[in-house]
Write an enzyme that holds these catalytic residues in place. Sequence first.
Site, PDB file in Angstrom:
ATOM      1  N   GLU A   1       7.390  -2.816  -5.113  1.00  0.00           N
ATOM      2  CA  GLU A   1       7.351  -1.648  -4.223  1.00  0.00           C
ATOM      3  C   GLU A   1       6.684  -1.974  -2.884  1.00  0.00           C
ATOM      4  O   GLU A   1       5.983  -1.149  -2.309  1.00  0.00           O
ATOM      5  CB  GLU A   1       6.678  -0.451  -4.894  1.00  0.00           C
TER       6      GLU A   1
ATOM      7  N   HIS B   1      -1.011   2.093  -9.135  1.00  0.00           N
ATOM      8  CA  HIS B   1      -1.170   1.138 -10.224  1.00  0.00           C
ATOM      9  C   HIS B   1      -2.376   0.252  -9.918  1.00  0.00           C
ATOM     10  O   HIS B   1      -2.740   0.069  -8.756  1.00  0.00           O
ATOM     11  CB  HIS B   1       0.058   0.222 -10.360  1.00  0.00           C
TER      12      HIS B   1
END
Length: 472
Positions: free
Chosen positions: A54, A330
């Site tokens: 990402e 995350h």
Amino acid sequence: MADRTSRPPSNLRILSLNCWGLKYIAKLRNERLEEIGNQIAAAEHPPDIVGLQECWTQQDYIAIRERTNHLLPYGKFYHSGIFGGGLVILSRWPFEESNMTQYPLNGRPAAFYRGDWYVGKGVAHARIRMGPTRRDIAEVFCTHLHAPYETEPHDSYLCHRTAQAWEIAKLMRGAAERGHLVIGLGDFNMVPLSLAHRIIETHSPVRDVWRILYPGSSVGAAKDKVEQLRNVPMPNAEFNITKNGATCDSALNTWRWNKGHSQRLAKGENVQIPPTVDDPNAKRLDYIFFSSGSRHDATTTEQTSEWTLKEANVGMTERHPALYCSLSDHFSVEATLVRSLDETATGAENSLIALPETYLPIQVYDEILANTSKYEARERTQRRLRMGHFGFQFLLTVGCLVGVWWSPRNYISFILMFISSLSLSVGVLEGLMGGLFVSSELRALKEFEWEVRNTRARAVEKEKEGVPSGAS
């Protein structure tokens, strides 16, 4: 700068992180990704190989490269799909080869609000030269599997994620058969011991570093039924990070906080959550898998492991120094491998490695085939509906155009022309998705189904020979 004649490393530090770098959507994206670069560069144990997911824009990639270039002088931003795959690999050593393999099954264009199909998810692969010989090669595979939007087995994308796990397992097995160190890392969007996890560890020789060190760690969030059946106490946030390897949905991650805490944080207040707080939602979605570069002992015919796991940890839990937010939604997963250097072991220099065949239980292949068949039937129905919708919209377009001839008023003609144009546009989109995309998807399903059936047949033969199949 590393060079081809430098002494190969005896330790290898690996880091994987989903950066949450969605353009226009991810909050504080520029500031967070710049700080990610700062913290990688300032790490107490500097990484030698980094895989990012990402990281969608060249701007963010360059920002990270500028901050880590002295530590990781080699890197690649991988291009894929319509909006890019968001995958990056950084390395202390040069790349000999690199390629991007898109997954044949990866979402549906109709689910534009989810975006998986548009970003072209796949496997970023780099063949990295760490020293002068053929033994000094690491093959790195960085990926981001399809997101689960429902819990298994009710996830309609389970078939896609299963096929993706199968695909990356094949790639990693091929690298291992070349005798190279294999490193698979990324956001796999799966929990430990799920179907995708078992496929990867069975159909390639790689192992999940966390379960090597913590074989009794959680296999889902504490609130999930699978964890409740294990009858373990409610873990706190610190335990989930240090023992369960939770990288996602942690109570310590500011992007998972409730509205009250988030509002205080947005006002510049450095809100602190105690690490002893109950943590029912945290789970492990990010992984590092590895398979040792095999070698042959010079005095025997035995094959031995060249790399072994020293440690693994969840990292990048530090928050932004000025904004006080977590660097991503995350945390990172990190690992250190150590090498047993034996200059006399040269037997593997010019030979491929024969790996033993391992198989899942037969009923697991039947489960995969049943799920594939169910999804295939769904898509065939979708194709018929979309092609029927295309036919309906086409007839509606023709009807509106005919109606214009008999229209008594100009404004009625305008309305009919507008409906005609809109109907034709919708019909063409439906026709393209039903006639082209779904047909392409069904062909990819057929290929996947053939591979599973072929593997199942080999597993049955092994079982007849008295070699029981079993999941790792």
